[in-house]
Design a protein around this motif. Structure first.
Motif, mmCIF file in Angstrom:
data_model
loop_
_atom_site.group_PDB
_atom_site.id
_atom_site.type_symbol
_atom_site.label_atom_id
_atom_site.label_comp_id
_atom_site.label_asym_id
_atom_site.label_seq_id
_atom_site.Cartn_x
_atom_site.Cartn_y
_atom_site.Cartn_z
ATOM 1 N N ARG A 1 -3.225 -0.564 -2.788
ATOM 2 C CA ARG A 1 -4.028 0.647 -2.614
ATOM 3 C C ARG A 1 -3.130 1.880 -2.556
ATOM 4 N NH1 ARG A 1 -7.166 -0.815 2.710
ATOM 5 N NH2 ARG A 1 -5.242 -2.014 2.995
ATOM 6 N N ASP A 2 -3.529 2.889 -3.309
ATOM 7 C CA ASP A 2 -2.826 4.181 -3.331
ATOM 8 C C ASP A 2 -1.387 4.072 -3.829
ATOM 9 O OD1 ASP A 2 -5.112 5.445 -2.144
ATOM 10 O OD2 ASP A 2 -4.465 4.655 -0.207
ATOM 11 N N ALA A 3 -1.027 2.959 -4.453
ATOM 12 C CA ALA A 3 0.322 2.828 -5.015
ATOM 13 C C ALA A 3 0.457 3.732 -6.240
ATOM 14 C CB ALA A 3 0.598 1.378 -5.397
ATOM 15 N N ASP A 4 1.686 4.137 -6.531
ATOM 16 C CA ASP A 4 1.954 5.052 -7.637
ATOM 17 C C ASP A 4 2.659 4.304 -8.768
ATOM 18 O OD1 ASP A 4 2.547 7.095 -9.356
ATOM 19 O OD2 ASP A 4 3.527 8.375 -7.871
ATOM 20 N N PHE A 5 1.937 4.104 -9.881
ATOM 21 C CA PHE A 5 2.496 3.444 -11.061
ATOM 22 C C PHE A 5 2.623 4.435 -12.222
ATOM 23 C CE2 PHE A 5 0.706 -0.190 -8.749
ATOM 24 C CZ PHE A 5 1.709 -1.137 -8.890
ATOM 25 N N THR A 6 2.756 5.701 -11.925
ATOM 26 C CA THR A 6 2.863 6.710 -12.970
ATOM 27 C C THR A 6 3.996 6.365 -13.939
ATOM 28 O OG1 THR A 6 2.044 8.428 -11.468
ATOM 29 C CG2 THR A 6 3.219 9.154 -13.444
ATOM 30 N N SER A 7 3.657 6.256 -15.220
ATOM 31 C CA SER A 7 4.628 5.969 -16.293
ATOM 32 C C SER A 7 5.340 4.626 -16.121
ATOM 33 C CB SER A 7 5.669 7.091 -16.404
ATOM 34 O OG SER A 7 5.040 8.322 -16.720
ATOM 35 N N ALA A 8 4.799 3.739 -15.302
ATOM 36 C CA ALA A 8 5.407 2.412 -15.129
ATOM 37 C C ALA A 8 5.047 1.510 -16.306
ATOM 38 C CB ALA A 8 4.934 1.782 -13.829
ATOM 39 N N ASP A 9 5.916 0.540 -16.582
ATOM 40 C CA ASP A 9 5.659 -0.439 -17.638
ATOM 41 C C ASP A 9 5.110 -1.708 -16.995
ATOM 42 O OD1 ASP A 9 5.552 -2.123 -19.781
ATOM 43 O OD2 ASP A 9 7.669 -1.951 -20.331
ATOM 44 N N LEU A 10 3.802 -1.938 -17.167
ATOM 45 C CA LEU A 10 3.129 -3.108 -16.607
ATOM 46 C C LEU A 10 2.715 -4.075 -17.713
ATOM 47 C CD1 LEU A 10 0.963 -1.115 -14.055
ATOM 48 C CD2 LEU A 10 2.647 -2.838 -13.415
ATOM 49 N N SER A 11 3.428 -4.060 -18.813
ATOM 50 C CA SER A 11 3.098 -4.924 -19.944
ATOM 51 C C SER A 11 3.155 -6.393 -19.531
ATOM 52 C CB SER A 11 4.084 -4.689 -21.090
ATOM 53 O OG SER A 11 4.096 -3.336 -21.483
ATOM 54 N N GLY A 12 2.065 -7.109 -19.748
ATOM 55 C CA GLY A 12 2.031 -8.531 -19.428
ATOM 56 C C GLY A 12 2.095 -8.843 -17.950
ATOM 57 N N LEU B 1 -6.089 -2.392 -6.201
ATOM 58 C CA LEU B 1 -5.487 -1.172 -6.737
ATOM 59 C C LEU B 1 -6.393 0.038 -6.501
ATOM 60 C CD1 LEU B 1 -4.329 -3.005 -9.909
ATOM 61 C CD2 LEU B 1 -2.752 -1.530 -8.674
ATOM 62 N N THR B 2 -7.216 -0.049 -5.479
ATOM 63 C CA THR B 2 -8.120 1.054 -5.170
ATOM 64 C C THR B 2 -7.336 2.346 -4.961
ATOM 65 O OG1 THR B 2 -9.679 -0.466 -4.113
ATOM 66 C CG2 THR B 2 -9.879 1.870 -3.558
ATOM 67 N N GLY B 3 -7.709 3.368 -5.706
ATOM 68 C CA GLY B 3 -7.058 4.666 -5.559
ATOM 69 C C GLY B 3 -5.645 4.749 -6.099
ATOM 70 N N ALA B 4 -5.195 3.727 -6.816
ATOM 71 C CA ALA B 4 -3.824 3.733 -7.339
ATOM 72 C C ALA B 4 -3.671 4.737 -8.480
ATOM 73 C CB ALA B 4 -3.438 2.341 -7.819
ATOM 74 N N LYS B 5 -2.446 5.217 -8.659
ATOM 75 C CA LYS B 5 -2.135 6.142 -9.746
ATOM 76 C C LYS B 5 -1.507 5.355 -10.892
ATOM 77 C CE LYS B 5 -1.155 9.855 -6.438
ATOM 78 N NZ LYS B 5 -0.101 10.736 -5.870
ATOM 79 N N LEU B 6 -2.231 5.250 -11.994
ATOM 80 C CA LEU B 6 -1.749 4.527 -13.165
ATOM 81 C C LEU B 6 -1.672 5.462 -14.367
ATOM 82 C CD1 LEU B 6 -3.955 1.557 -12.217
ATOM 83 C CD2 LEU B 6 -1.574 1.170 -12.811
ATOM 84 N N TRP B 7 -1.451 6.723 -14.084
ATOM 85 C CA TRP B 7 -1.373 7.725 -15.138
ATOM 86 C C TRP B 7 -0.200 7.407 -16.070
ATOM 87 C CZ3 TRP B 7 1.773 12.604 -15.303
ATOM 88 C CH2 TRP B 7 1.355 13.459 -16.333
ATOM 89 N N ARG B 8 -0.504 7.292 -17.347
ATOM 90 C CA ARG B 8 0.491 6.989 -18.379
ATOM 91 C C ARG B 8 1.163 5.622 -18.195
ATOM 92 N NH1 ARG B 8 3.710 12.678 -19.771
ATOM 93 N NH2 ARG B 8 1.894 13.782 -20.614
ATOM 94 N N ARG C 1 0.838 -1.200 0.000
ATOM 95 C CA ARG C 1 0.000 0.000 0.000
ATOM 96 C C ARG C 1 0.875 1.254 0.000
ATOM 97 N NH1 ARG C 1 -5.122 1.342 4.043
ATOM 98 N NH2 ARG C 1 -5.850 3.160 2.861
ATOM 99 N N GLY C 2 0.572 2.167 -0.917
ATOM 100 C CA GLY C 2 1.306 3.420 -0.990
ATOM 101 C C GLY C 2 2.710 3.301 -1.541
ATOM 102 N N ALA C 3 3.077 2.131 -2.073
ATOM 103 C CA ALA C 3 4.422 1.962 -2.635
ATOM 104 C C ALA C 3 4.575 2.792 -3.906
ATOM 105 C CB ALA C 3 4.690 0.493 -2.927
ATOM 106 N N ASP C 4 5.812 3.199 -4.182
ATOM 107 C CA ASP C 4 6.106 4.033 -5.353
ATOM 108 C C ASP C 4 6.764 3.182 -6.436
ATOM 109 O OD1 ASP C 4 6.750 5.936 -7.201
ATOM 110 O OD2 ASP C 4 8.101 7.084 -5.905
ATOM 111 N N PHE C 5 6.003 2.905 -7.507
ATOM 112 C CA PHE C 5 6.516 2.159 -8.654
ATOM 113 C C PHE C 5 6.631 3.074 -9.878
ATOM 114 C CE2 PHE C 5 4.606 -1.257 -6.105
ATOM 115 C CZ PHE C 5 5.561 -2.265 -6.197
ATOM 116 N N SER C 6 6.639 4.371 -9.672
ATOM 117 C CA SER C 6 6.661 5.292 -10.809
ATOM 118 C C SER C 6 7.895 5.046 -11.672
ATOM 119 C CB SER C 6 6.634 6.741 -10.317
ATOM 120 O OG SER C 6 7.729 7.013 -9.459
ATOM 121 N N GLY C 7 7.661 4.896 -12.965
ATOM 122 C CA GLY C 7 8.751 4.682 -13.904
ATOM 123 C C GLY C 7 9.380 3.301 -13.845
ATOM 124 N N ALA C 8 8.878 2.428 -12.993
ATOM 125 C CA ALA C 8 9.464 1.088 -12.861
ATOM 126 C C ALA C 8 9.112 0.222 -14.067
ATOM 127 C CB ALA C 8 8.982 0.425 -11.580
#
Length: 397
Positions: free
Chosen positions: A298-309, A317-324, A278-285
């Protein structure tokens, strides 16, 4: 495939069992013993199998709707993906059984034994359940099931839909309820020592009651590896760069890494299942082909992360940031003929920010998309036919 002789033997056993139950004709019946039989996919709905011996049997994908299995012996059996909707399983022995992905809506398991149970192999006889003796109900549909006074110590219910389940008087010591839907569940007089509920979905009343008992619903009993995570990430990067020849793959289960920063890390193929993030930062990962199933995100940050496959089945993922965030499938052949999709089956994305991300090609079976934030591209080409909550998806910005 079962031959006619095999099926006839099963049928005759069932007929004898009915005679044994009814004692008609007297002395002609015999208790069914189908221990270690392969009954995969068989239709056994609404049959009275009360008291039957099914030790180590394989009942995967079997149709058992409304079947009476009261006091049956299912020790070490395989019931994965079986349909047990409305089945009667009172006082049934399910120790060591594998019931993953099964349908158990409104089933009655009152007094059932779901504790650990190791099966000792003898010759060619091998149990269909879990080799390590654990009892698993991972990813099951168990809405409104009855589990009163049942023995559930250390049983794994991760990611299961247990809305409205009655646990009154049950022993849940050390049980695993990570990511389970427990809305409306009843836990009066239940023993909850050491229960794991990270990422579970709780209504306010139940959450308050659990917190009053001192239960940390976000991380009870989970181990933490934060102190050595940097070394593990370094080893994993070498593992990726050298195609597994050196380094070590990240393989974690049930660890507490709430709020940890994985920003811009190379984590392709990492395995982190049932973890508290919860609340972990995966931005750009870079998380292509990673496994984050049943994690609390919950509330994790996946901004610009690559989650392909990436496998996000059952994740919260309630409230998570998946922007871009990149959620497209991985091209396994290089010519586009075989794509490995991002898996969001039964994931909860309520209120998540998916602006400038695309769900096209992602698996959205049972996915909760209630109130997600979208842009014009988010839902374009996405298969929403089996998604949940899409009627309340936010209007694209």
């Amino acid at each position: 495939m079962m031959d006619e002789r095999y099926l006839r033997a099963v049928r005759d056993t069932l007929v004898k069992h009915q005679q044994w139950l009814l004692r008609d004709p007297a002395g002609q019946g015999r208790r069914a013993d189908l221990s270690f039989f392969d009954l995969t996919g068989l239709g056994l709905s609404r049959i009275n199998l009360s008291g039957a011996k099914l030790t180590g049997a394989c009942l995967a994908r079997a149709r058992l709707m409304g079947t009476v299995l009261t006091r049956a012996d299912l020790y070490g059996a395989d019931l994965s993906r079986a349909d047990l909707s409305g089945a009667q399983l009172q006082n049934t022995d399910l120790r060591g059984a594998r019931v993953d992905g099964a349908q158990l809506a409104k089933a009655n398991l009152s007094g059932a034994d779901l504790r650990r149970g190791m099966m000792i192999e003898a010759g060619d006889r091998r149990g269909g359940g879990n080799a390590d003796g654990s009892t698993t109900f991972v990813g099951c549909s168990m809405a409104e099931a009855i589990l009163t006074d049942s023995r559930l110590a250390q049983c794994d219910f991760s990611g299961s839909n247990m809305a409205g389940v009655d646990f009154s008087g049950a022993d849940l010591s050390g049980a695993i309820l990570i990511g389970a839907d427990l809305t409306g569940a009843v836990m009066r007089r239940a023993v909850l020592d050491g229960v794991l509920m990270c990422g579970a979905r709780l209504n306010d009343e139940l959450r308050t009651a659990l917190e009053r008992k001192g239960i940390d619903v976000d991380g009870t009993g989970m181990t933490t590896t934060a102190a050595r995570m940097a070394d593990m990430l370094s080893d994993h990067q070498r593992w990726v760069d050298k195609d597994g020849k050196t380094g070590a793959r990240i393989e974690l289960q049930r660890v507490d890494l709430r709020g940890y920063s994985f920003a811009n890390q190379l984590m392709c193929g990492a395995v982190m299942r049932f973890c508290g993030l919860r609340g972990a930062d995966f931005s750009g990962a870079k998380l292509a082909m990673a496994d984050l199933s049943y994690c609390d995100l919950r509330d994790a940050d996946f901004t610009s992360a690559d989650l392909s496959g990436c496998n996000l089945e059952g994740a919260n993922l309630t409230g998570a940031k998946l922007w871009r965030a990149r959620l497209r499938g991985v091209d396994l052949t290089g010519d586009g003929t075989r794509l490995w999709p991002t898996n969001l089956t039964n994931a909860r994305l309520a209120g998540a920010d998916l602006r400038d991300a695309s769900l096209a090609g992602a698996l959205l079976i049972g996915t909760d998309l209630t109130g997600i934030k979208t842009s014009l591209m988010t839902l374009k080409g996405a298969d929403l036919s089996k998604a949940a909550g899409r009627q309340r998806v936010a209007v694209p910005a």
